[in-house]
Structures are given as structure tokens and as C-alpha cells.
Design a protein around this motif. Structure first.
Motif, PDB file in Angstrom:
ATOM      1  N   LEU A  14       0.825  -1.201   0.000  1.00  0.00           N
ATOM      2  CA  LEU A  14       0.000   0.000   0.000  1.00  0.00           C
ATOM      3  C   LEU A  14       0.861   1.252   0.000  1.00  0.00           C
ATOM      4  N   PRO A  15       0.494   2.257  -0.787  1.00  0.00           N
ATOM      5  CA  PRO A  15       1.259   3.496  -0.753  1.00  0.00           C
ATOM      6  C   PRO A  15       1.089   4.171   0.606  1.00  0.00           C
ATOM      7  N   ALA A  16       2.139   4.834   1.020  1.00  0.00           N
ATOM      8  CA  ALA A  16       2.104   5.523   2.310  1.00  0.00           C
ATOM      9  C   ALA A  16       1.166   6.726   2.239  1.00  0.00           C
ATOM     10  N   VAL A  17       0.499   6.982   3.363  1.00  0.00           N
ATOM     11  CA  VAL A  17      -0.331   8.175   3.473  1.00  0.00           C
ATOM     12  C   VAL A  17       0.606   9.325   3.826  1.00  0.00           C
ATOM     13  N   VAL A  18       0.524  10.403   3.036  1.00  0.00           N
ATOM     14  CA  VAL A  18       1.372  11.566   3.265  1.00  0.00           C
ATOM     15  C   VAL A  18       0.456  12.766   3.479  1.00  0.00           C
ATOM     16  N   ASN A  19       0.678  13.495   4.562  1.00  0.00           N
ATOM     17  CA  ASN A  19      -0.092  14.702   4.854  1.00  0.00           C
ATOM     18  C   ASN A  19       0.875  15.829   5.180  1.00  0.00           C
ATOM     19  N   GLU A  20       1.420  16.446   4.150  1.00  0.00           N
ATOM     20  CA  GLU A  20       2.342  17.561   4.316  1.00  0.00           C
ATOM     21  C   GLU A  20       1.687  18.820   3.759  1.00  0.00           C
ATOM     22  N   TRP A  24      -0.016  15.819  -0.384  1.00  0.00           N
ATOM     23  CA  TRP A  24      -0.919  14.875   0.264  1.00  0.00           C
ATOM     24  C   TRP A  24      -1.048  13.674  -0.651  1.00  0.00           C
ATOM     25  N   SER A  25      -1.017  12.496  -0.055  1.00  0.00           N
ATOM     26  CA  SER A  25      -1.187  11.269  -0.814  1.00  0.00           C
ATOM     27  C   SER A  25      -2.028  10.306   0.010  1.00  0.00           C
ATOM     28  N   ASN A  26      -3.127   9.833  -0.604  1.00  0.00           N
ATOM     29  CA  ASN A  26      -4.020   8.922   0.091  1.00  0.00           C
ATOM     30  C   ASN A  26      -5.061   8.416  -0.906  1.00  0.00           C
ATOM     31  N   ASN A  27      -5.594   7.243  -0.650  1.00  0.00           N
ATOM     32  CA  ASN A  27      -6.704   6.686  -1.441  1.00  0.00           C
ATOM     33  C   ASN A  27      -6.437   6.694  -2.942  1.00  0.00           C
ATOM     34  N   GLY A  28      -5.199   6.431  -3.344  1.00  0.00           N
ATOM     35  CA  GLY A  28      -4.894   6.328  -4.772  1.00  0.00           C
ATOM     36  C   GLY A  28      -4.617   7.635  -5.485  1.00  0.00           C
ATOM     37  N   TRP A  29      -4.534   8.739  -4.737  1.00  0.00           N
ATOM     38  CA  TRP A  29      -4.306  10.045  -5.348  1.00  0.00           C
ATOM     39  C   TRP A  29      -3.187  10.787  -4.633  1.00  0.00           C
ATOM     40  N   THR A  30      -2.500  11.655  -5.367  1.00  0.00           N
ATOM     41  CA  THR A  30      -1.490  12.540  -4.794  1.00  0.00           C
ATOM     42  C   THR A  30      -1.793  13.963  -5.238  1.00  0.00           C
ATOM     43  N   ASP A  73      -5.199  20.600   3.203  1.00  0.00           N
ATOM     44  CA  ASP A  73      -5.843  20.016   4.379  1.00  0.00           C
ATOM     45  C   ASP A  73      -6.790  18.915   3.907  1.00  0.00           C
ATOM     46  N   ALA A  74      -7.380  18.205   4.854  1.00  0.00           N
ATOM     47  CA  ALA A  74      -8.228  17.051   4.520  1.00  0.00           C
ATOM     48  C   ALA A  74      -9.410  17.447   3.647  1.00  0.00           C
ATOM     49  N   SER A  75     -10.072  18.541   3.964  1.00  0.00           N
ATOM     50  CA  SER A  75     -11.237  18.984   3.211  1.00  0.00           C
ATOM     51  C   SER A  75     -10.861  19.330   1.772  1.00  0.00           C
ATOM     52  N   PHE A  77      -8.241  18.301   0.127  1.00  0.00           N
ATOM     53  CA  PHE A  77      -7.790  17.087  -0.556  1.00  0.00           C
ATOM     54  C   PHE A  77      -8.990  16.284  -1.050  1.00  0.00           C
ATOM     55  N   GLN A  78     -10.009  16.119  -0.214  1.00  0.00           N
ATOM     56  CA  GLN A  78     -11.200  15.361  -0.617  1.00  0.00           C
ATOM     57  C   GLN A  78     -11.897  16.036  -1.797  1.00  0.00           C
ATOM     58  N   THR A  79     -11.988  17.351  -1.769  1.00  0.00           N
ATOM     59  CA  THR A  79     -12.604  18.084  -2.879  1.00  0.00           C
ATOM     60  C   THR A  79     -11.791  17.890  -4.160  1.00  0.00           C
ATOM     61  N   LEU A  80     -10.477  17.948  -4.044  1.00  0.00           N
ATOM     62  CA  LEU A  80      -9.607  17.755  -5.207  1.00  0.00           C
ATOM     63  C   LEU A  80      -9.729  16.336  -5.765  1.00  0.00           C
ATOM     64  N   VAL A  81      -9.808  15.332  -4.887  1.00  0.00           N
ATOM     65  CA  VAL A  81      -9.972  13.943  -5.332  1.00  0.00           C
ATOM     66  C   VAL A  81     -11.290  13.803  -6.092  1.00  0.00           C
ATOM     67  N   LYS A  82     -12.353  14.381  -5.553  1.00  0.00           N
ATOM     68  CA  LYS A  82     -13.661  14.301  -6.201  1.00  0.00           C
ATOM     69  C   LYS A  82     -13.632  14.973  -7.575  1.00  0.00           C
ATOM     70  N   THR A  83     -13.032  16.142  -7.653  1.00  0.00           N
ATOM     71  CA  THR A  83     -12.956  16.880  -8.922  1.00  0.00           C
ATOM     72  C   THR A  83     -12.108  16.137  -9.947  1.00  0.00           C
TER      73      THR A  83
END
Length: 167
Positions: A14-20, A24-30, A73-75, A77-83
């Protein structure tokens, strides 16, 4: 392999979760905040794991000092993943629409569905022209060039020529 060893092997894949602040990297996206080459601002690039090019690059907000970028931030990142996911989905639909054409005809044989499926092979691209009856039964299928244009007129001409190979 023991249960712990199996879990460790799976976790290693699994790719590492990165929150800098800029990465940010998580759930298949960077998400990577980058300097905007076109002006003095910042941009964010969203890249799906395994892809070499970003699916989405867009402007990013300046921080309070008006020089450095606002931290991710988390919010955000989630918006960017969705877009970015939606951009990929639209791209896939557009590609599907380019590679698959379908039209309906009323003929002496009854209602027919005529399709053209383009196979974009790098060495030998081609298309498959097909006709199905109202029940979905395949009546005919021929291989044509990838440049074949499916129109009501070309489909009707093919049907009226007893499904022979078009010129």
C-alpha cells in the motif's frame, strides 16, 4: 505465511499516506502544490497512483502572507480527489463516445440497431460494423477501416446491400 506476515506484506504494497503542507497522498491520489509557471501564484496537481501525468492541474490559494501557498488540508484534498475523479470519468465517457457509435433504423427487416466499434490498435486500427434486430440478435458483422463514418445513409446502404463489406 502467518496472518501477521500476510498483513505486513499487504501493508508494504500500500502506498504511504502523506499529509504535508504541499503534498498529500491517500486513497490512490497525490495532490502536489507547485509553483504556477504562468504567473506568480501557485497551482495544485492531482495525480492518480500509477499515472505519469496529472489528471487535473488548477490554481491554488495563496497563504496569509500572500507569497507562499495555503497548506493542503483534509477537506481540500477530498474536494480535489472528487474533482479529479470526475475529470477522469468525463474523459472516459468522451473516449467511449468516440470509439462507439450506435444508431437505429427502420428497414424492411424491421427495426435495426447498427453499431460501429473502433479498435484503436497502435499497429492495426480497425472498426467493427454490426447490425442487430429488435431482439438483440446479431444479424451481421464486418470489419471496416477505422475511418468509416457511421451515418444513417451509410448504415442504410450497408443493410440494403445485404450487409456486404462496404467499400
Amino acid at each position: 505465511m502467518t496472518s501477521n506476515a500476510t498483513n505486513e506484506a499487504v501493508e508494504a504494497d500500500l502506498p504511504a499516506v502523506v499529509n504535508e503542507p504541499r503534498l498529500w497522498s491517500n486513497n490512490g491520489w497525490t495532490a502536489r502544490v507547485i509553483k504556477n509557471e504562468d504567473d506568480e501564484g501557485w497551482a495544485v496537481a492531482m495525480t492518480k497512483d500509477g499515472e505519469s501525468e496529472p489528471a487535473l492541474v488548477g490554481p491554488w490559494t495563496m497563504g496569509r502572507d500572500k507569497k507562499s501557498p495555503k497548506p493542503l488540508d483534509a477537506s481540500a484534498f477530498q474536494t480535489l480527489v472528487k474533482t479529479a475523479s470526475e475529470v477522469l470519468r468525463r474523459h472516459e465517457h468522451q473516449l467511449q463516445a468516440l470509439l462507439h457509435k450506435k444508431l437505429s433504423l427502420t428497414t424492411a427487416l424491421g427495426p435495426l440497431s447498427v453499431t460501429l466499434d473502433i479498435v484503436p490498435d497502435e499497429e492495426d486500427p480497425y472498426a467493427v460494423l454490426g447490425a442487430r434486430d429488435d431482439a438483440g440478435e446479431l444479424l451481421a458483422e464486418v470489419r471496416v477501416g477505422p475511418e468509416f463514418k457511421l451515418t444513417a445513409a451509410s448504415a442504410r446502404a450497408w443493410v440494403e446491400d445485404d450487409f456486404r463489406q462496404p467499400d
